[in-house]
Design a protein around this motif. Structure first.
Motif, PDB file in Angstrom:
ATOM      1  N   ASP A 235       0.849  -1.352   0.009  1.00 21.03           N
ATOM      2  CA  ASP A 235      -0.162  -0.143   0.106  1.00 21.03           C
ATOM      3  C   ASP A 235       0.917   1.163  -0.004  1.00 21.03           C
ATOM      4  O   ASP A 235       0.185   2.512   0.031  1.00 21.03           O
ATOM      5  CB  ASP A 235      -0.907   0.027   1.259  1.00 21.03           C
ATOM      6  N   TRP A 236       2.224   1.151   0.110  1.00 27.57           N
ATOM      7  CA  TRP A 236       2.813   2.523   0.114  1.00 27.57           C
ATOM      8  C   TRP A 236       2.723   3.496  -0.906  1.00 27.57           C
ATOM      9  O   TRP A 236       2.767   3.016  -1.928  1.00 27.57           O
ATOM     10  CB  TRP A 236       4.497   1.932   0.230  1.00 27.57           C
ATOM     11  N   ASP A 237       2.330   4.569  -0.629  1.00 28.63           N
ATOM     12  CA  ASP A 237       1.580   5.716  -1.731  1.00 28.63           C
ATOM     13  C   ASP A 237       2.322   6.905  -1.407  1.00 28.63           C
ATOM     14  O   ASP A 237       1.450   8.093  -1.646  1.00 28.63           O
ATOM     15  CB  ASP A 237       0.167   5.505  -1.647  1.00 28.63           C
ATOM     16  N   GLU A 238       3.517   7.116  -0.880  1.00 31.01           N
ATOM     17  CA  GLU A 238       3.953   8.684  -0.319  1.00 31.01           C
ATOM     18  C   GLU A 238       4.908   9.063  -1.094  1.00 31.01           C
ATOM     19  O   GLU A 238       5.702   9.866  -0.860  1.00 31.01           O
ATOM     20  CB  GLU A 238       4.382   8.431   1.153  1.00 31.01           C
ATOM     21  N   GLY A 239       4.837   8.946  -2.432  1.00 26.40           N
ATOM     22  CA  GLY A 239       5.934   9.478  -3.295  1.00 26.40           C
ATOM     23  C   GLY A 239       5.781  11.037  -3.398  1.00 26.40           C
ATOM     24  O   GLY A 239       4.711  11.595  -2.999  1.00 26.40           O
ATOM     25  N   GLY A 240       6.785  11.687  -3.871  1.00 22.88           N
ATOM     26  CA  GLY A 240       7.050  12.851  -3.653  1.00 22.88           C
ATOM     27  C   GLY A 240       6.420  13.729  -4.926  1.00 22.88           C
ATOM     28  O   GLY A 240       5.551  13.146  -5.672  1.00 22.88           O
ATOM     29  N   THR A 241       6.673  15.218  -4.900  1.00 25.66           N
ATOM     30  CA  THR A 241       5.985  15.950  -6.008  1.00 25.66           C
ATOM     31  C   THR A 241       7.067  16.779  -6.725  1.00 25.66           C
ATOM     32  O   THR A 241       7.957  17.221  -6.029  1.00 25.66           O
ATOM     33  CB  THR A 241       5.035  16.939  -5.066  1.00 25.66           C
TER      34      THR A 241
ATOM     35  N   PHE B 186      14.096  -5.154  -2.795  1.00 28.23           N
ATOM     36  CA  PHE B 186      15.726  -5.365  -3.078  1.00 28.23           C
ATOM     37  C   PHE B 186      16.074  -4.072  -2.138  1.00 28.23           C
ATOM     38  O   PHE B 186      17.546  -4.352  -2.049  1.00 28.23           O
ATOM     39  CB  PHE B 186      15.765  -4.896  -4.534  1.00 28.23           C
ATOM     40  N   ASN B 187      15.537  -3.506  -1.213  1.00 26.40           N
ATOM     41  CA  ASN B 187      16.002  -2.372  -0.343  1.00 26.40           C
ATOM     42  C   ASN B 187      17.034  -1.353  -1.066  1.00 26.40           C
ATOM     43  O   ASN B 187      18.238  -1.240  -0.565  1.00 26.40           O
ATOM     44  CB  ASN B 187      16.637  -3.124   0.892  1.00 26.40           C
ATOM     45  N   ASP B 188      16.666  -1.283  -2.349  1.00 24.32           N
ATOM     46  CA  ASP B 188      17.397  -0.256  -3.124  1.00 24.32           C
ATOM     47  C   ASP B 188      16.746   0.727  -3.897  1.00 24.32           C
ATOM     48  O   ASP B 188      16.170   0.237  -5.012  1.00 24.32           O
ATOM     49  CB  ASP B 188      18.605  -1.008  -4.056  1.00 24.32           C
ATOM     50  N   PHE B 189      16.536   1.962  -3.430  1.00 24.59           N
ATOM     51  CA  PHE B 189      15.747   2.672  -4.049  1.00 24.59           C
ATOM     52  C   PHE B 189      16.202   3.513  -5.369  1.00 24.59           C
ATOM     53  O   PHE B 189      15.713   4.483  -5.776  1.00 24.59           O
ATOM     54  CB  PHE B 189      15.112   3.878  -2.883  1.00 24.59           C
ATOM     55  N   THR B 190      17.431   2.848  -5.943  1.00 23.91           N
ATOM     56  CA  THR B 190      18.043   3.322  -6.955  1.00 23.91           C
ATOM     57  C   THR B 190      17.585   2.689  -8.243  1.00 23.91           C
ATOM     58  O   THR B 190      17.949   2.980  -9.371  1.00 23.91           O
ATOM     59  CB  THR B 190      19.576   3.712  -6.874  1.00 23.91           C
ATOM     60  N   ILE B 191      17.187   1.582  -7.882  1.00 18.45           N
ATOM     61  CA  ILE B 191      16.765   0.635  -9.165  1.00 18.45           C
ATOM     62  C   ILE B 191      15.595   0.952  -9.910  1.00 18.45           C
ATOM     63  O   ILE B 191      14.602   1.677  -9.428  1.00 18.45           O
ATOM     64  CB  ILE B 191      16.800  -0.914  -8.594  1.00 18.45           C
TER      65      ILE B 191
ATOM     66  N   LEU C 212       9.896  10.042  -6.507  1.00 20.17           N
ATOM     67  CA  LEU C 212       9.154   8.968  -5.603  1.00 20.17           C
ATOM     68  C   LEU C 212       9.973   9.268  -4.510  1.00 20.17           C
ATOM     69  O   LEU C 212       8.952   9.035  -3.363  1.00 20.17           O
ATOM     70  CB  LEU C 212       9.243   7.742  -6.564  1.00 20.17           C
ATOM     71  N   PHE C 213      11.073   8.877  -4.369  1.00 19.66           N
ATOM     72  CA  PHE C 213      11.754   8.556  -3.014  1.00 19.66           C
ATOM     73  C   PHE C 213      12.614   9.592  -2.778  1.00 19.66           C
ATOM     74  O   PHE C 213      13.806   9.907  -3.052  1.00 19.66           O
ATOM     75  CB  PHE C 213      12.382   7.246  -3.073  1.00 19.66           C
ATOM     76  N   THR C 214      12.048  10.462  -1.419  1.00 24.68           N
ATOM     77  CA  THR C 214      12.670  11.682  -1.063  1.00 24.68           C
ATOM     78  C   THR C 214      12.799  11.591   0.498  1.00 24.68           C
ATOM     79  O   THR C 214      12.713  10.554   0.998  1.00 24.68           O
ATOM     80  CB  THR C 214      11.622  12.868  -1.276  1.00 24.68           C
ATOM     81  N   GLU C 215      13.736  12.509   0.958  1.00 25.56           N
ATOM     82  CA  GLU C 215      14.132  12.778   2.334  1.00 25.56           C
ATOM     83  C   GLU C 215      13.034  12.606   3.182  1.00 25.56           C
ATOM     84  O   GLU C 215      13.062  11.957   4.207  1.00 25.56           O
ATOM     85  CB  GLU C 215      14.738  13.882   2.434  1.00 25.56           C
ATOM     86  N   ALA C 216      11.875  13.250   2.765  1.00 19.78           N
ATOM     87  CA  ALA C 216      10.754  13.342   3.717  1.00 19.78           C
ATOM     88  C   ALA C 216      10.101  12.114   3.920  1.00 19.78           C
ATOM     89  O   ALA C 216       9.370  11.816   4.971  1.00 19.78           O
ATOM     90  CB  ALA C 216       9.744  14.489   2.937  1.00 19.78           C
TER      91      ALA C 216
ATOM     92  N   ALA D 235      11.898   8.998   3.612  1.00 21.24           N
ATOM     93  CA  ALA D 235      12.641   8.044   3.768  1.00 21.24           C
ATOM     94  C   ALA D 235      12.569   6.993   5.031  1.00 21.24           C
ATOM     95  O   ALA D 235      12.463   5.943   4.903  1.00 21.24           O
ATOM     96  CB  ALA D 235      14.113   8.823   4.135  1.00 21.24           C
ATOM     97  N   ASP D 236      12.184   7.702   6.260  1.00 24.55           N
ATOM     98  CA  ASP D 236      12.019   6.830   7.307  1.00 24.55           C
ATOM     99  C   ASP D 236      10.735   5.860   7.120  1.00 24.55           C
ATOM    100  O   ASP D 236      11.139   4.541   7.691  1.00 24.55           O
ATOM    101  CB  ASP D 236      11.875   7.612   8.633  1.00 24.55           C
ATOM    102  N   GLY D 237       9.879   6.251   6.644  1.00 23.08           N
ATOM    103  CA  GLY D 237       8.609   5.475   6.502  1.00 23.08           C
ATOM    104  C   GLY D 237       8.869   4.368   5.342  1.00 23.08           C
ATOM    105  O   GLY D 237       8.506   3.207   5.632  1.00 23.08           O
ATOM    106  N   ARG D 238       9.446   4.795   4.595  1.00 22.86           N
ATOM    107  CA  ARG D 238       9.658   3.662   3.306  1.00 22.86           C
ATOM    108  C   ARG D 238      10.836   2.713   3.821  1.00 22.86           C
ATOM    109  O   ARG D 238      10.633   1.642   3.451  1.00 22.86           O
ATOM    110  CB  ARG D 238       9.881   4.392   1.952  1.00 22.86           C
ATOM    111  N   GLN D 239      11.821   3.187   4.771  1.00 24.25           N
ATOM    112  CA  GLN D 239      13.098   2.107   5.203  1.00 24.25           C
ATOM    113  C   GLN D 239      12.145   1.070   6.180  1.00 24.25           C
ATOM    114  O   GLN D 239      12.575   0.040   5.940  1.00 24.25           O
ATOM    115  CB  GLN D 239      13.801   2.808   5.738  1.00 24.25           C
ATOM    116  N   ALA D 240      11.330   1.526   6.785  1.00 28.60           N
ATOM    117  CA  ALA D 240      10.663   0.644   7.727  1.00 28.60           C
ATOM    118  C   ALA D 240       9.775  -0.327   6.777  1.00 28.60           C
ATOM    119  O   ALA D 240       9.520  -1.545   7.269  1.00 28.60           O
ATOM    120  CB  ALA D 240       9.581   1.604   8.675  1.00 28.60           C
ATOM    121  N   VAL D 241       9.035   0.316   5.806  1.00 26.83           N
ATOM    122  CA  VAL D 241       8.493  -0.814   5.008  1.00 26.83           C
ATOM    123  C   VAL D 241       9.406  -1.830   4.575  1.00 26.83           C
ATOM    124  O   VAL D 241       9.353  -3.034   4.248  1.00 26.83           O
ATOM    125  CB  VAL D 241       7.774  -0.065   3.810  1.00 26.83           C
ATOM    126  N   ALA D 242      10.552  -1.464   3.841  1.00 24.75           N
ATOM    127  CA  ALA D 242      11.552  -2.092   3.154  1.00 24.75           C
ATOM    128  C   ALA D 242      12.141  -3.183   4.240  1.00 24.75           C
ATOM    129  O   ALA D 242      12.337  -4.407   3.988  1.00 24.75           O
ATOM    130  CB  ALA D 242      12.679  -1.367   2.424  1.00 24.75           C
TER     131      ALA D 242
END
Length: 548
Positions: A392-398, A420-425, A434-438, A440-447
């Motif tokens: 369900d992660w849906d917090e991409g940036g603008t 893959f725990n790699d947000f550069t792929i 999509l993957f911003t500093e804002a 980062a903490d939430g998406r890392q918890a999901v990963a």
């Protein structure tokens, strides 16, 4: 031009095919890239089962990912013009990633099958370094023949078979089986345990994972399976060849006999088919679709995955299957019917309510096919080691006018950087939006959560293994039970109950005022693509006339 990677002395290995040396990746994993697992399928080996990889002289420097299998570039190749034939036939290679201390440890092995509609994709898209390091596993990312070179049914090829597997039509599936056989024969040299092999794949790769579960030729080559946004779609051999009429709403499909007549002439023998130039083969299809994942009676039996999963006599490995909440938004976002653009850049949705409504129904069709129906069939036939999830992660940036959270949400492919725990792929420049500093903490918890469950499953065949502090992930049961992956702030991970139903969808579509009459019939066409019988029933219920 990027500098050629330097070999790492500690990665020297001796395989049956010869000596190899790999590299140390930037993230600290050992890697061997471009390892051949079968002979190049060229010349007389085109449209045959893969043959053993030949030996090589000297020390092979496995430092760079292989050239991609022949395919047509599309809008996801951001650095290429769409519609170009790229790659080649000599492409049966894999990239291997391992912790630097893997040697001699008997680590679990994860074999990744990329997506791309079985017509596109390549190993270099996926650096599995972090997954290997985080979960203490060895990861292989494999390539396989695509499009008409990987999925092609023709009686002349069957008549010219040199071995039983040559009579198949799913050459791509045979490539994946050959890669798994190579893993069985060679993975111990790298520190892997050939008795603990997990196959995992996304989209078409997830579909192929389910097909491998159903294929008698793959029995014993793997021990757990993960299908991410997969499908049970398959077509009959007669449809794939062109001797059976297409469903009324599936007209834009070129079958094997028609394609062969275009690139080699009517009634061409196998020698003429194999002598045709690659560009003429692909050109024979133009903008049309082609049959893929075929019930050829060799690699996949009649009835495909649906029939196999309902068979109590078959044995199946444990399975994780799941989908993303907003799968279809990836496609709506590129559809000018639904989005407005400025200077070729997607800006926003034309009618937000219509956009959301169509996306929701498309995602439900995806889940019905690859998750609920698959899990229900397996459990009903006595195979109860099935776990299901929703991402369900849906917090991409603008960026300027483009709000990726609204545009994409938890779209198709979005879970891959988390696994893959790699947000550069995979995502290229859009990933920076999509993957911003804002977030980062939430998406890392999901990963971290997804990686731990995937890793536990690879190690022990149960996603709950090795993590007593994690939320227990229960197996699927009748009525539906699945894990929801999202940020802790959203209350996830958490267990959801309930399942979707083909029978109630038409009434809900008709009742939704944000879905137009034209949308309804487009939805029905997608349903037919996923399940012909259920889709045709939906088409009739929605009042859509048969295609002319």
């Amino acid at each position: 031009m990027a500098a050629r990677p330097e070999p790492e002395a500690s990665t020297h290995r001796l395989l049956d095919q010869g000596e190899i040396i790999g590299l140390r990746t930037a993230r600290g994993a050992d890697a061997w890239r471009g390892l051949g697992f079968a002979a190049p399928p060229v010349g007389d080996l085109r449209w045959r089962a893969p043959r053993p990889v030949p030996a090589h002289d000297g020390v092979y420097a496995a430092l760079e990912s292989p050239d991609r299998c022949a395919q047509i570039s599309n809008g996801y190749d951001t650095h290429l013009e769409p519609g170009q034939l790229i790659g080649g036939e000599d492409c049966l290679y894999l990239d291997l990633y391992a912790p630097p201390d893997a040697r001699g440890r008997d680590l679990p092995v994860m074999v990744f099958i990329h997506g791309g509609a079985n017509t596109w994709g390549y190993a270099a898209q996926y650096d599995a370094s972090q997954l290997a390091l985080d979960q203490d596993v060895i990861v292989a990312v494999i390539q396989y023949r695509l499009g008409p070179l990987g999925w092609f049914a023709h009686p002349a090829l069957r008549a010219d078979a040199q071995m039983p597997q040559d009579a198949a039509a799913n050459f791509a599936l045979l490539d994946q089986i050959a890669a798994l056989a190579w893993v069985q024969d060679n993975i111990a040299v790298f520190g892997g345990d050939a008795r603990r092999v997990t196959i995992f794949g996304e989209s078409a790769g997830g579909q192929n994972v389910l097909a491998l579960m159903a294929s008698p030729l793959a029995d014993g080559l793997f021990h757990r399976a993960i299908s991410q946004s997969g499908s049970m779609r398959s077509v009959s051999l007669a449809r794939a060849e062109g001797t059976q009429a297409l469903p009324v709403s599936v007209l834009n499909e070129v079958a094997g006999l028609e394609a062969a007549a275009r690139f080699a002439g009517a009634n061409a023998p196998a020698t003429a088919l194999r002598a045709a130039a690659v560009d003429t083969i692909f050109a024979a299809y133009g903008e049309a679709d082609m049959p893929r994942v075929i019930e050829d009676g060799v690699s996949l039996m009649e009835g495909g995955m649906r029939a196999a999963f309902a068979d109590p006599a078959r044995q199946f490995v444990p399975l994780i299957t799941g989908s993303n909440r907003d799968e279809s938004r990836l496609y709506l976002a590129f559809d000018p019917e639904f989005t407005k653009t400025t200077f070729g850049v997607i800006r926003n949705r034309r009618e937000p309510a219509r956009y959301v409504a169509n996306g929701d129904i498309g995602a439900r069709l995806w889940r019905l096919d690859g998750v609920d129906d698959a899990a229900n069939r397996l459990v009903a036939s006595g195979h109860d080691r099935v776990w299901a999830y929703r991402f369900d992660w849906d917090e991409g940036g603008t960026l300027l006018f483009t709000d990726t959270a609204a545009l994409l949400g938890a779209a198709h492919t979005m879970e891959l950087p988390f696994v893959f725990n790699d947000f550069t792929i995979l995502y290229g420049d859009i990933g920076k939006v999509l993957f911003t500093e804002a977030n980062a903490d939430g998406r890392q918890a999901v990963a971290d959560a997804m990686g731990a469950y995937w890793g536990g499953f690879a190690h022990a065949g149960d996603p709950n293994a090795g993590g007593s502090a994690r939320l227990d992930w229960p197996v699927w049961q009748s009525g539906g039970r699945l894990m929801r992956f999202d940020t802790p702030e959203s209350g996830a991970p958490e267990i959801l109950t309930g399942q979707d139903d083909w029978d109630r969808l038409p009434a809900e579509v008709l009742a939704n005022e944000d879905i137009t009459a034209a949308d309804r019939c487009a939805i029905a066409d997608v349903a037919v693509m996923r399940d012909v019988a259920a889709g045709e029933a939906m088409r009739a219920a929605l009042g859509c006339a048969p295609a002319p």
